[in-house]
Every structure is written in structure tokens, then in C-alpha cells.
Scaffold this motif. Structure first.
Motif, PDB file in Angstrom:
ATOM      1  N   LEU A   1       1.046  -1.280   0.077  1.00 56.97           N
ATOM      2  CA  LEU A   1       0.393  -0.253   0.125  1.00 56.97           C
ATOM      3  C   LEU A   1       0.824   1.328   0.534  1.00 56.97           C
ATOM      4  CD1 LEU A   1      -2.857  -0.997   2.224  1.00 56.97           C
ATOM      5  CD2 LEU A   1      -2.348  -1.746   0.235  1.00 56.97           C
TER       6      LEU A   1
ATOM      7  N   GLU B   1      11.189   3.124   4.303  1.00 59.34           N
ATOM      8  CA  GLU B   1      11.231   1.797   4.292  1.00 59.34           C
ATOM      9  C   GLU B   1      11.876   0.942   5.260  1.00 59.34           C
ATOM     10  OE1 GLU B   1       8.589  -0.357   3.924  1.00 59.34           O
ATOM     11  OE2 GLU B   1       9.638  -1.890   5.120  1.00 59.34           O
ATOM     12  N   ARG B   2      11.428   0.280   6.399  1.00 60.07           N
ATOM     13  CA  ARG B   2      11.611   0.156   7.852  1.00 60.07           C
ATOM     14  C   ARG B   2      13.135  -1.087   7.308  1.00 60.07           C
ATOM     15  NH1 ARG B   2       9.486  -2.403  12.653  1.00 60.07           N
ATOM     16  NH2 ARG B   2      10.741  -4.031  13.419  1.00 60.07           N
TER      17      ARG B   2
ATOM     18  N   HIS C   1      11.232  -7.251   0.330  1.00 60.09           N
ATOM     19  CA  HIS C   1      11.251  -8.055   2.156  1.00 60.09           C
ATOM     20  C   HIS C   1      10.112  -8.957   2.184  1.00 60.09           C
ATOM     21  CE1 HIS C   1       9.010  -6.038   5.263  1.00 60.09           C
ATOM     22  NE2 HIS C   1       9.240  -5.174   4.652  1.00 60.09           N
TER      23      HIS C   1
ATOM     24  N   GLU D   1       3.140  -8.195   4.783  1.00 59.35           N
ATOM     25  CA  GLU D   1       2.197  -9.014   4.405  1.00 59.35           C
ATOM     26  C   GLU D   1       2.037  -8.743   3.058  1.00 59.35           C
ATOM     27  OE1 GLU D   1      -1.689  -7.603   5.749  1.00 59.35           O
ATOM     28  OE2 GLU D   1      -0.802  -6.214   7.423  1.00 59.35           O
ATOM     29  N   SER D   2       2.720  -8.515   1.680  1.00 59.38           N
ATOM     30  CA  SER D   2       2.701  -7.799   0.662  1.00 59.38           C
ATOM     31  C   SER D   2       3.780  -8.574  -0.209  1.00 59.38           C
ATOM     32  CB  SER D   2       3.010  -6.184   0.344  1.00 59.38           C
ATOM     33  OG  SER D   2       1.641  -5.678   0.714  1.00 59.38           O
TER      34      SER D   2
ATOM     35  N   ARG E   1      -1.867 -12.540  -5.333  1.00 61.03           N
ATOM     36  CA  ARG E   1      -3.025 -11.789  -4.708  1.00 61.03           C
ATOM     37  C   ARG E   1      -4.516 -11.562  -5.323  1.00 61.03           C
ATOM     38  NH1 ARG E   1      -0.927 -13.285  -0.908  1.00 61.03           N
ATOM     39  NH2 ARG E   1       0.927 -11.607   0.665  1.00 61.03           N
ATOM     40  N   ILE E   2      -4.793 -12.339  -5.087  1.00 62.04           N
ATOM     41  CA  ILE E   2      -6.614 -12.610  -5.987  1.00 62.04           C
ATOM     42  C   ILE E   2      -7.535 -11.124  -5.691  1.00 62.04           C
ATOM     43  CG2 ILE E   2      -8.808 -13.298  -5.556  1.00 62.04           C
ATOM     44  CD1 ILE E   2      -8.340 -15.961  -4.480  1.00 62.04           C
TER      45      ILE E   2
ATOM     46  N   VAL F   1      11.546   4.412  10.963  1.00 63.92           N
ATOM     47  CA  VAL F   1      10.957   5.632  11.294  1.00 63.92           C
ATOM     48  C   VAL F   1      10.574   5.444  13.101  1.00 63.92           C
ATOM     49  CG1 VAL F   1       9.035   7.427  11.266  1.00 63.92           C
ATOM     50  CG2 VAL F   1       9.966   6.556   9.216  1.00 63.92           C
TER      51      VAL F   1
ATOM     52  N   CYS G   1       3.424 -15.601   6.126  1.00 62.91           N
ATOM     53  CA  CYS G   1       3.729 -13.568   6.400  1.00 62.91           C
ATOM     54  C   CYS G   1       2.648 -13.633   7.005  1.00 62.91           C
ATOM     55  CB  CYS G   1       2.984 -13.349   4.629  1.00 62.91           C
ATOM     56  SG  CYS G   1       1.362 -13.647   4.143  1.00 62.91           S
ATOM     57  N   LEU G   2       2.638 -12.049   7.840  1.00 57.45           N
ATOM     58  CA  LEU G   2       1.367 -11.818   8.488  1.00 57.45           C
ATOM     59  C   LEU G   2       0.382 -11.215   8.156  1.00 57.45           C
ATOM     60  CD1 LEU G   2       3.862  -9.863  11.061  1.00 57.45           C
ATOM     61  CD2 LEU G   2       3.466 -12.064  10.898  1.00 57.45           C
TER      62      LEU G   2
ATOM     63  N   HIS H   1      -7.797  -8.203   3.288  1.00 62.98           N
ATOM     64  CA  HIS H   1      -8.415  -8.423   1.767  1.00 62.98           C
ATOM     65  C   HIS H   1      -7.597  -7.076   1.119  1.00 62.98           C
ATOM     66  CE1 HIS H   1     -11.813  -6.032   2.212  1.00 62.98           C
ATOM     67  NE2 HIS H   1     -11.191  -6.204   3.465  1.00 62.98           N
ATOM     68  N   ALA H   2      -6.724  -6.633   0.422  1.00 59.54           N
ATOM     69  CA  ALA H   2      -6.154  -5.152   0.404  1.00 59.54           C
ATOM     70  C   ALA H   2      -5.502  -5.414  -0.835  1.00 59.54           C
ATOM     71  CB  ALA H   2      -5.524  -3.763   1.461  1.00 59.54           C
ATOM     72  N   PHE H   3      -4.711  -6.009  -1.022  1.00 53.91           N
ATOM     73  CA  PHE H   3      -4.110  -5.634  -2.462  1.00 53.91           C
ATOM     74  C   PHE H   3      -4.815  -5.621  -3.690  1.00 53.91           C
ATOM     75  CE2 PHE H   3      -0.994  -6.478  -5.294  1.00 53.91           C
ATOM     76  CZ  PHE H   3       0.784  -6.473  -4.507  1.00 53.91           C
ATOM     77  N   LYS H   4      -5.717  -6.422  -3.547  1.00 57.88           N
ATOM     78  CA  LYS H   4      -6.308  -5.748  -4.914  1.00 57.88           C
ATOM     79  C   LYS H   4      -6.669  -4.806  -5.717  1.00 57.88           C
ATOM     80  CE  LYS H   4      -9.676  -8.702  -3.609  1.00 57.88           C
ATOM     81  NZ  LYS H   4      -9.440  -8.570  -2.004  1.00 57.88           N
TER      82      LYS H   4
HETATM   83  C1  LIG Z   1      -1.575 -14.926   3.324  1.00 62.24           C
HETATM   84  C2  LIG Z   1      -2.176 -13.750   2.724  1.00 62.24           C
HETATM   85  C3  LIG Z   1      -3.047 -13.804   1.565  1.00 62.24           C
HETATM   86  C4  LIG Z   1      -3.906 -12.893   1.086  1.00 62.24           C
HETATM   87  N1  LIG Z   1      -4.449 -12.710   0.080  1.00 62.24           N
HETATM   88  C5  LIG Z   1      -5.136 -11.965  -0.740  1.00 62.24           C
HETATM   89  C6  LIG Z   1      -5.980 -11.723  -1.197  1.00 62.24           C
HETATM   90  O1  LIG Z   1      -5.902 -12.853  -2.422  1.00 62.24           O
HETATM   91  N2  LIG Z   1      -6.193 -10.643  -1.820  1.00 62.24           N
HETATM   92  C7  LIG Z   1      -5.863  -9.530  -1.117  1.00 62.24           C
HETATM   93  O2  LIG Z   1      -6.227  -8.497  -1.801  1.00 62.24           O
HETATM   94  N3  LIG Z   1      -5.182  -9.218   0.074  1.00 62.24           N
HETATM   95  C8  LIG Z   1      -4.727 -11.056   0.013  1.00 62.24           C
HETATM   96  N4  LIG Z   1      -4.252 -10.457   1.315  1.00 62.24           N
HETATM   97  C9  LIG Z   1      -3.827  -9.451   1.927  1.00 62.24           C
HETATM   98  C10 LIG Z   1      -2.607  -8.164   1.565  1.00 62.24           C
HETATM   99  O3  LIG Z   1      -1.813  -8.831   1.240  1.00 62.24           O
HETATM  100  C11 LIG Z   1      -2.716  -6.818   2.574  1.00 62.24           C
HETATM  101  O4  LIG Z   1      -4.094  -5.682   2.706  1.00 62.24           O
HETATM  102  C12 LIG Z   1      -1.660  -5.725   2.218  1.00 62.24           C
HETATM  103  O5  LIG Z   1      -0.719  -6.549   1.134  1.00 62.24           O
HETATM  104  C13 LIG Z   1      -1.282  -4.627   3.047  1.00 62.24           C
HETATM  105  O6  LIG Z   1      -0.041  -3.718   2.226  1.00 62.24           O
HETATM  106  P1  LIG Z   1       0.897  -3.030   4.108  1.00 62.24           P
HETATM  107  O7  LIG Z   1       1.305  -2.074   2.875  1.00 62.24           O
HETATM  108  O8  LIG Z   1      -0.290  -2.429   5.107  1.00 62.24           O
HETATM  109  O9  LIG Z   1       1.082  -4.236   4.538  1.00 62.24           O
HETATM  110  P2  LIG Z   1       3.353  -4.642   4.633  1.00 62.24           P
HETATM  111  O10 LIG Z   1       3.013  -5.601   3.485  1.00 62.24           O
HETATM  112  O11 LIG Z   1       3.364  -5.602   5.365  1.00 62.24           O
HETATM  113  O12 LIG Z   1       3.493  -3.198   4.391  1.00 62.24           O
HETATM  114  C14 LIG Z   1       3.970  -2.442   5.214  1.00 62.24           C
HETATM  115  C15 LIG Z   1       5.800  -1.615   5.621  1.00 62.24           C
HETATM  116  O13 LIG Z   1       5.799  -0.788   6.719  1.00 62.24           O
HETATM  117  C16 LIG Z   1       6.667  -1.279   7.094  1.00 62.24           C
HETATM  118  N5  LIG Z   1       7.126  -0.487   8.372  1.00 62.24           N
HETATM  119  C17 LIG Z   1       6.810  -1.048   9.223  1.00 62.24           C
HETATM  120  N6  LIG Z   1       6.836  -0.436  10.119  1.00 62.24           N
HETATM  121  C18 LIG Z   1       7.725   1.189   9.878  1.00 62.24           C
HETATM  122  C19 LIG Z   1       8.604   1.742  10.059  1.00 62.24           C
HETATM  123  N7  LIG Z   1       8.283   2.144  11.498  1.00 62.24           N
HETATM  124  N8  LIG Z   1       9.248   2.443   9.179  1.00 62.24           N
HETATM  125  C20 LIG Z   1       9.324   2.689   8.084  1.00 62.24           C
HETATM  126  N9  LIG Z   1       8.262   1.608   7.997  1.00 62.24           N
HETATM  127  C21 LIG Z   1       8.318   0.824   8.487  1.00 62.24           C
HETATM  128  C22 LIG Z   1       7.359  -2.595   6.974  1.00 62.24           C
HETATM  129  O14 LIG Z   1       9.042  -2.958   6.847  1.00 62.24           O
HETATM  130  C23 LIG Z   1       6.550  -2.473   5.342  1.00 62.24           C
HETATM  131  O15 LIG Z   1       6.852  -3.065   4.125  1.00 62.24           O
HETATM  132  C24 LIG Z   1      -3.459 -11.570   1.977  1.00 62.24           C
HETATM  133  C25 LIG Z   1      -2.047 -11.390   2.852  1.00 62.24           C
HETATM  134  C26 LIG Z   1      -1.865 -12.631   3.396  1.00 62.24           C
HETATM  135  C27 LIG Z   1      -0.814 -11.992   4.279  1.00 62.24           C
END
Ligand SMILES: Cc1cc2nc3c(=O)[nH]c(=O)nc-3n(C[C@H](O)[C@H](O)[C@H](O)COP(=O)(O)OP(=O)(O)OC[C@H]3O[C@@H](n4cnc5c(N)ncnc54)[C@H](O)[C@@H]3O)c2cc1C
Length: 385
Positions: free
Chosen positions: A15, A35-36, A41, A45-46, A51-52, A174, A312-313, A341-344
Motif C-alpha cells: 500500500l 521503508e524499515r 522483504h 503482508e505484501s 494475490r486474488i 521511522v 507472512c503476516l 484483503h487490500a492487495f487487490k
Molecule cells: C497470506 C495472505 C494472503 C492474502 N491474500 C490476499 C488476496 O488474495 N487478495 C487481497 O486483495 N489481499 C490479500 N491479502 C491482504 C493483502 O496482502 C494486504 O492487505 C496488503 O498486502 C497489506 O499491505 P501493507 O502495505 O499494508 O502491509 P505490508 O506489505 O506489511 O507493508 C508495511 C510496510 O511498512 C513497513 N514499516 C513498518 N513500520 C515501519 C517504520 N517504523 N518505518 C518504516 N517502515 C515501516 C514494513 O517494513 C512494511 O514493509 C493477503 C494477505 C496475506 C498475508
């Protein structure tokens, strides 16, 4: 390097990378992403091959946002030259007992003009002989569903943001955010930056970042996994022949055609709570076996030796709706939480955040994602983060 920017994005997972991209289309070199860990890496979550993406949703607002998601991905594909969305078709399997409400999905799609076919078990197996389902199961097939190449999409978002002039820095955790007059002072990896407006896209670590504002959300982070099986019949599971699929129960089974690895990907949600900084990376063998025996029953030709399992988380809100809003008391700071469910939606979420911060408003329907909605309770200072 300059240290003052109009926009700072904290967290460059799925995101945050999309937000950096969409902000960079408007503000170019005035965008800083922090990015931390290292880019790409696998601790969050991503980062997996797929991802669907689907239009099958239980509310009209989600269906409309999903329609807008396809348009946002189109823009990324056109500008980056990367192919990130693959429409394989999507099939939802409705078992007789489930807490999800099929009627809500069908109604929402109908209202939004989304085409779908309701199939009985015979029609399912005629169209997709890879599945074995009995007469208690109903299928709903939606042809535009498919997958987003997540690793490819994250890379494309970051590459295009950089090409537009944004500065993206990895290994910059951060550690401090201090509101100043008309700006924020952000310390990351020992460097001090100033940002006029902030986006917090920290996924499982959201509450650690919100703690700098004396805020927290009732989030639960769980440890999940997906498994890849080396089917001896890989050809049957190529994207042109095999759709993405979901078994429509709360802790669902779901799966993908062959994409990114030489195996059929399938998973079952675990919902095992974990501290994101104390997590292990070992797969849960019980979950692997549950997935294998589900495949044996319903997609037997997919079964083969386990290629690998990726852990993954996953970040949950109590109502499984996203958080996509300004922080209370901080109109220049937005937070986004993907709520499982946010990747899409990654690209359209980045677009929406850029509209909120650059234009001051958005035409996307995001009322359900407010920080202050009742389901998220009070946002008092966290105790121990
Ligand atoms: C197994 C699995 C299956 C999924 N399937 C689907 C699917 O089919 N379809 C769908 O739409 N969604 C799916 N999702 C959900 C989707 O993948 C997540 O909602 C989405 O990837 C969230 O992204 P994010 O950027 O919020 O989190 P992340 O990808 O975790 O990114 C957060 C980032 O912030 C960084 N960060 C944290 N703290 C700090 C800091 N203090 N300073 C700097 N950087 C920091 C972290 O290092 C990380 O890189 C799935 C998730 C999982 C785990």
C-alpha cells in the motif's frame, strides 16, 4: 540529498509503494518514501507472487472500489510497461453452512452491473474438470476475477515512483514523528526529515507508528501461510485453464493457477495471533496438511510434493473493513490499514490517498473506512508500544 518534502510515506509494502507512486504522479520529487527493511522483504503482508483480485464482494461500495481498482492497475500497467493483473476468472464455492451471506454478494454485484454465472455442482465440474464438488455446493463464476502479481506490482509502483522523481529509501525505520507548525519532523535510520503531509502505511506495525501520535487501533496481527504444490499435472492448472477460487467460509481455503512458481498455490487462513517483531518464519505443518487434504478432496490433480510454504503476516480490524482516513486531530496525516484483503485495491488505495492529500478530497466511497467508526472504539494512547 534534501531533507524536506511535501509528502512522506512511511512503509513501502504493497500500500505504501502504491501511495508513493500515485503521489509522485502529482508531486514528483516532493515525495519521500521510508521503508524499515530492505525493499521487497518478506516480513510483512505484501510479498508473494500473487494475490486474488475479484469483483465478488458483499457490499456495493466494495464492488465499486474493486471496479476502480482495475482502472488504477491499468494506469500502472500502461505507465510502467509491467503486466500485473491476470484475469483468470474467479469461482466462489458456497457450502451449505457458512457465516458469509451469498445473497449480499449477488445483490452487490447485480447493482454494480457485474456479470456472473451461478453454477450447480455439475456445471462447475463440466466447466472446470479440475474440481470435485458434490451437489451441496453451489458455484458463482465471475470472469473478470483473477490475480495481481504482487511482487511485480510492488516493484512497478516503486520503480515508477522513483522515475517520477520520488526519493525512496529502504533500511530506514521511522523511530520518531514530531508534529511541528505546518509540518512533521520524521526521524528514520538516524536521519531527520521534514514532511508537510504524511501517510502511514505500516501494515502489521501500524500501532507502533501511531504511538508517536498517542493513538492506537484495535488491530490483530496473525501469522499466515500459503503453500505451493508440485502437481504432476501442472498443465491443467495454467492460468488459461484454471481460475482463482475461494471456498466461502470465514477462515477460507483459496487457491491460484500456476503463476510465479512451478506449483499450484493453495492456502487456508490460520488466524494465529502473533507479535510482528517476535514472529517465526517456520510453516505450520498442520495447516499444510489441512490444505493438502482439502486439495485431495476437491482438486485432486493439484496434489503433489510440497514445493514450499511461504509465511507472512496479516493485519485485522475488528470489522474487517479497511482504515483509510486522516488521523483524528491531524488533517495532514493519513493512515491506511489493509484489514486482510487490500492487495487487490493497492493501486486504487494509493490513488485515493494521493487525492485526499493533494486535492483535499476524493470521489471514492471510503466512508466505511473511517478511523472514528464505532467498530474501532476509542483511540486512546497505547500502553506499551
Ligand atoms: C497470506 C495472505 C494472503 C492474502 N491474500 C490476499 C488476496 O488474495 N487478495 C487481497 O486483495 N489481499 C490479500 N491479502 C491482504 C493483502 O496482502 C494486504 O492487505 C496488503 O498486502 C497489506 O499491505 P501493507 O502495505 O499494508 O502491509 P505490508 O506489505 O506489511 O507493508 C508495511 C510496510 O511498512 C513497513 N514499516 C513498518 N513500520 C515501519 C517504520 N517504523 N518505518 C518504516 N517502515 C515501516 C514494513 O517494513 C512494511 O514493509 C493477503 C494477505 C496475506 C498475508
Amino acid at each position: 540529498m534534501k531533507n524536506s518534502f511535501d509528502y512522506i510515506v512511511i512503509g513501502l509494502g504493497g500500500l505504501g509503494s502504491s501511495t508513493a507512486y500515485w503521489l509522485s504522479r502529482r508531486a514528483g520529487a516532493e515525495v519521500l518514501g521510508l521503508e524499515r527493511f530492505e525493499f521487497g522483504h518478506g516480513r510483512g503482508e505484501s510479498q508473494d507472487h500473487s494475490r486474488i483480485i475479484r469483483l465478488t464482494y458483499h457490499t456495493e461500495d466494495y464492488v465499486r472500489l474493486a471496479q476502480q481498482a482495475y482502472a488504477a492497475w491499468d494506469t500502472l500497467e500502461e505507465e510502467s510497461g509491467s503486466h500485473v493483473v491476470l484475469k483468470t476468472g474467479e469461482i466462489n464455492f458456497w457450502p451449505p453452512v457458512t457465516t458469509l451471506v451469498e445473497e449480499d454478494y449477488l445483490k452487490s454485484m447485480a447493482v454494480c452491473g457485474v456479470p456472473f454465472d451461478c453454477l450447480d455442482h455439475r456445471e462447475v465440474m463440466k466447466r472446470f474438470p479440475q474440481f470435485v464438488v458434490d451437489d451441496a455446493i453451489r458455484g458463482v463464476y465471475q470472469p473478470q476475477g483473477g490475480l495481481v502479481g504482487a511482487i511485480a506490482a510492488n516493484e512497478a509502483h516503486r520503480r515508477m515512483a522513483t522515475q517520477n522523481g520520488a526519493v525512496l529509501l529502504d533500511n530506514r525505520p521511522v523511530t520518531s514523528i514530531r508534529p511541528m507548525e505546518n509540518a512533521y519532523e520524521v526521524v528514520a535510520g538516524g536521519q531527520v526529515f521534514q514532511g508537510g503531509k504524511l501517510v502511514i502505511a505500516a501494515g502489521p506495525w501500524t500501532n507502533q507508528v501511531l504511538a508517536h501520535f498517542g493513538l492506537s487501533l484495535p488491530l490483530t496481527v496473525t501469522h499466515e501461510q500459503v503453500s505451493y504444490f508440485a502437481s504432476p499435472h501442472l498443465d491443467d492448472f495454467m492460468p488459461e485453464r484454471f481460475p482463482v477460487w475461494i471456498w466461502m467460509i470465514l477462515d477460507n481455503y483459496y487457491g491460484f493457477p500456476v503463476y510465479g512458481a512451478q506449483g499450484v498455490k493453495a492456502a487456508k487462513d490460520r488466524f494465529a495471533p502473533v507479535d510482528p517483531d517476535q514472529r517465526g518464519f517456520d510453516p505450520d505443518p498442520v495447516n499444510e496438511e489441512e490444505v493438502r487434504s482439502f486439495l485431495q478432496q476437491h482438486i485432486p490433480r493439484a496434489v503433489g510434493p510440497l514445493l514450499y510454504t511461504k509465511t507472512c503476516l496479516l493485519t485485522h480490524t475488528p470489522d474487517i473493513d479497511f482504515v483509510l482516513d486522516r488521523l483524528p486531530g491531524h488533517p495532514d496525516c493519513c493512515v491506511v490499514v489493509g484489514a486482510t484483503h487490500a492487495f487487490k485495491f493497492a493501486s486504487v488505495i494509493g490513488q485515493t490517498l494521493s487525492e485526499l492529500l493533494v486535492d483535499g478530497s476524493t470521489d471514492k466511497r471510503i466512508d466505511a473506512f473511517q478511523f472514528s467508526r464505532p467498530a474501532l472504539g476509542k483511540h486512546t494512547a497505547p500502553s506499551n508500544l
